[in-house]
Design a protein around this motif. Structure first.
Motif, PDB file in Angstrom:
ATOM      1  N   ARG A  66     -26.994  25.193  25.516  1.00  0.00           N
ATOM      2  CA  ARG A  66     -28.165  25.700  24.804  1.00  0.00           C
ATOM      3  C   ARG A  66     -29.118  26.380  25.778  1.00  0.00           C
ATOM      4  NH1 ARG A  66     -28.942  21.104  21.745  1.00  0.00           N
ATOM      5  NH2 ARG A  66     -30.526  20.411  23.171  1.00  0.00           N
ATOM      6  N   SER A  67     -29.326  25.718  26.917  1.00  0.00           N
ATOM      7  CA  SER A  67     -30.236  26.275  27.923  1.00  0.00           C
ATOM      8  C   SER A  67     -29.698  27.598  28.446  1.00  0.00           C
ATOM      9  CB  SER A  67     -30.388  25.294  29.079  1.00  0.00           C
ATOM     10  OG  SER A  67     -30.820  24.057  28.598  1.00  0.00           O
ATOM     11  N   LEU A  68     -28.386  27.617  28.680  1.00  0.00           N
ATOM     12  CA  LEU A  68     -27.774  28.823  29.226  1.00  0.00           C
ATOM     13  C   LEU A  68     -27.856  29.979  28.235  1.00  0.00           C
ATOM     14  CD1 LEU A  68     -26.394  29.499  31.811  1.00  0.00           C
ATOM     15  CD2 LEU A  68     -24.212  28.927  30.791  1.00  0.00           C
ATOM     16  N   GLN A  73     -30.037  30.369  25.905  1.00  0.00           N
ATOM     17  CA  GLN A  73     -31.426  30.833  25.819  1.00  0.00           C
ATOM     18  C   GLN A  73     -31.760  31.724  27.002  1.00  0.00           C
ATOM     19  OE1 GLN A  73     -35.342  28.465  24.934  1.00  0.00           O
ATOM     20  NE2 GLN A  73     -34.913  28.486  27.103  1.00  0.00           N
ATOM     21  N   ILE A 129     -33.561  23.194  34.710  1.00  0.00           N
ATOM     22  CA  ILE A 129     -32.189  22.779  34.994  1.00  0.00           C
ATOM     23  C   ILE A 129     -31.575  23.837  35.900  1.00  0.00           C
ATOM     24  CG2 ILE A 129     -31.276  23.899  32.921  1.00  0.00           C
ATOM     25  CD1 ILE A 129     -29.301  21.636  32.636  1.00  0.00           C
ATOM     26  N   PRO A 160     -25.295  27.107  36.265  1.00  0.00           N
ATOM     27  CA  PRO A 160     -23.901  26.790  36.556  1.00  0.00           C
ATOM     28  C   PRO A 160     -23.453  27.532  37.812  1.00  0.00           C
ATOM     29  CG  PRO A 160     -24.100  28.137  34.580  1.00  0.00           C
ATOM     30  CD  PRO A 160     -25.466  27.746  34.971  1.00  0.00           C
ATOM     31  N   MET A 196     -33.486  27.378  35.656  1.00  0.00           N
ATOM     32  CA  MET A 196     -33.818  27.991  34.349  1.00  0.00           C
ATOM     33  C   MET A 196     -34.464  26.943  33.454  1.00  0.00           C
ATOM     34  SD  MET A 196     -30.174  28.279  32.442  1.00  0.00           S
ATOM     35  CE  MET A 196     -28.945  27.024  32.530  1.00  0.00           C
ATOM     36  N   LYS A 197     -35.104  27.446  32.411  1.00  0.00           N
ATOM     37  CA  LYS A 197     -35.776  26.536  31.486  1.00  0.00           C
ATOM     38  C   LYS A 197     -34.746  25.756  30.665  1.00  0.00           C
ATOM     39  CE  LYS A 197     -38.707  28.467  28.733  1.00  0.00           C
ATOM     40  NZ  LYS A 197     -39.583  29.498  28.173  1.00  0.00           N
ATOM     41  N   VAL A 198     -35.087  24.510  30.330  1.00  0.00           N
ATOM     42  CA  VAL A 198     -34.185  23.722  29.473  1.00  0.00           C
ATOM     43  C   VAL A 198     -34.590  23.971  28.027  1.00  0.00           C
ATOM     44  CG1 VAL A 198     -33.257  21.444  29.015  1.00  0.00           C
ATOM     45  CG2 VAL A 198     -34.128  21.981  31.259  1.00  0.00           C
ATOM     46  N   HIS A 199     -33.593  24.130  27.194  1.00  0.00           N
ATOM     47  CA  HIS A 199     -33.884  24.312  25.767  1.00  0.00           C
ATOM     48  C   HIS A 199     -33.659  22.989  25.056  1.00  0.00           C
ATOM     49  CE1 HIS A 199     -33.347  25.602  21.634  1.00  0.00           C
ATOM     50  NE2 HIS A 199     -34.070  26.642  21.962  1.00  0.00           N
ATOM     51  N   MET A 223     -26.722  20.149  35.681  1.00  0.00           N
ATOM     52  CA  MET A 223     -25.598  20.955  35.220  1.00  0.00           C
ATOM     53  C   MET A 223     -24.286  20.215  35.488  1.00  0.00           C
ATOM     54  SD  MET A 223     -25.063  23.551  33.534  1.00  0.00           S
ATOM     55  CE  MET A 223     -26.551  24.491  33.282  1.00  0.00           C
TER      56      MET A 223
END
Lengths: 234, 186
Positions: A74-76, A78, B123, B126, B144-147, B171
């Motif tokens: 989900r984070s990726l 986004q 987070i 990858p 990056m931001k966590v969703h 990750m």
């Protein structure tokens, strides 16, 4: 599961190469299943599915891994979505960036070009319209001429009818000659009866016999009379 | 002595449907305490106090399950819902239990609260994407931001600036919930 078919259908399907040699083809039916809308099969009516025992530890770990994976993806997603949006806003790869003066000049040039095109097209259009107008005028004149001819013919036909009627009116029975017409009709009775023999000879008159006084009534004596009477009755 | 033997699928529910309980009570049990057995797995108190009961028309020939619209004051995991909640769609579930009046204090006196959980804000990337970003930007450890999913009854919150989150997001594999499963592997 196997189903036997005749070769006709099988030959249309993809297993042509496999089955066309044999007249009695075998077709594999793979996705055979009870449709959802049918009720429970009789043999499965009282079946109670066994509830699988789950290891609590394993379950907790699998849940954690699943949640972890979903969060990462989900984070990726986004991040990538935002990246694409940002690129769309800032990138100059697919279009040329111009200063306001350049834009103004470009706009003026486009307008001028448009003007020249418009003028060229206007000249062409006027020529075309002129031609069309001339053609239309010729057409209208032709049609007027045709209408005049048609009207003349019609009037001629009417004149003809009137003349014929006037001719006929001379033989009409009026009050004045009613008496003479009656007398003439009484003096010359018309007999419309006739008989016919096997040769197709017609014998006019009710009492005429074959070989008798009338003979085949092609002599025309009565014919003229009949004609006259018909005309008179008109 | 007869033996009762149940046949059929097993269920996680235990108890009765709401109408089975409330239909037999005076004034439809307004003011009484009701629990959902499914929520008793939490240490924090989960119970409902009945405020209003609205009986809905029901034709047993058409539909065997009977629903009833019940407005309750809901306490879930020690948090009292500020607004009354109407239970209708889940009222048929045979999972409700009436609490006797003398036992109500056991639930109402339970003051346990959920410990505050703070979610991580960022987070790492990858591995392959991280390498790309390192080459492009020169940042050693890009984040990056966590969703996080938005939920109406989430008892956690996002970490503020400079705060240490209690729930880390990685990750990688993370810390296993059951380390026993990884014995001799990790």
């Amino acid at each position: 599961m196997l189903r036997t078919t005749t070769g006709v259908l099988a030959r249309l399907t993809i297993n042509e190469s496999k089955t066309s040699s044999s007249a009695f083809a075998l077709e594999f039916v793979r996705w055979r299943r009870k449709p959802r809308w049918l009720p429970v099969a009789k043999s499965k009516l009282y079946r109670v599915p066994e509830r699988k025992e789950q290891n609590a530890e394993e379950r907790a770990e699998l849940m954690r891994l699943h949640n972890n994976y979903k969060l990462q993806m989900r984070s990726l997603r986004q991040y990538l979505r935002e990246e694409v949006l940002r690129l769309n806003v800032t990138t100059t790869a697919d279009h040329i960036v111009l200063t306001p003066e350049q834009e103004e000049a470009e706009f003026a040039r486009c307008m001028q070009e448009n003007e020249t095109w418009n003028q060229k097209i206007a000249v062409e259009r006027n020529e075309r319209l002129l031609k069309e107008r001339e053609r239309q005028a010729v057409e209208i004149r032709e049609r007027l001429e045709a209408a005049r001819v048609r009207e003349e013919e019609r009037m001629e036909r009417i004149e003809e009818i009137v003349r014929r009627e006037k001719e006929l009116a001379k033989t009409f029975i009026t009050h004045e000659n009613l008496e003479t017409a009656i007398e003439q009709a009484l003096a010359n009775p018309v007999d419309y009866n006739f008989s016919i023999d096997l040769q197709g000879n017609i014998y006019r008159g009710r009492t005429t016999l074959p070989g008798g006084k009338g003979t085949p009534a092609t002599s025309g004596v009565q014919d003229t009379e009949v004609q006259q009477t018909i005309e008179a009755s008109n | 002595m007869s033996v009762v033997k149940y046949i059929g699928r097993t269920t996680d529910f235990r108890g009765k449907s709401l109408w089975e309980i409330l239909g037999n009570l005076r004034d439809y049990g307004v003011g009484r305490l009701i629990i959902r057995n499914k929520f008793q797995r939490y240490e924090e108190p989960c119970y409902m106090r009945i405020l209003k009961v609205e009986v809905t028309p029901h034709d047993p020939a058409k539909d065997p399950i009977r629903k009833v619209a019940v407005t309750v004051e809901k306490t879930w995991r020690g948090v009292i819902n500020p607004k009354p909640v109407t239970i209708y769609r889940t009222s048929y579930k045979p999972d409700y239990e009436l609490i006797p009046k003398e036992e109500e204090s056991k639930y109402t006196n339970n003051t346990k609260k959920v410990s505050e959980q703070i979610l991580a804000n960022s987070i790492e990337f990858p591995p392959l994407l991280r390498e790309f970003i390192r080459q492009e930007t020169g940042v050693k450890e890009p984040l990056m931001k966590v969703h996080h999913k938005v939920n109406h009854n989430k008892l956690t919150r996002l970490a503020k600036e400079g705060e240490k989150p209690t729930i880390e997001c990685t990750m990688g594999l993370g810390t296993p919930a059951s380390p026993k499963l990884y014995e001799g592997v990790l």
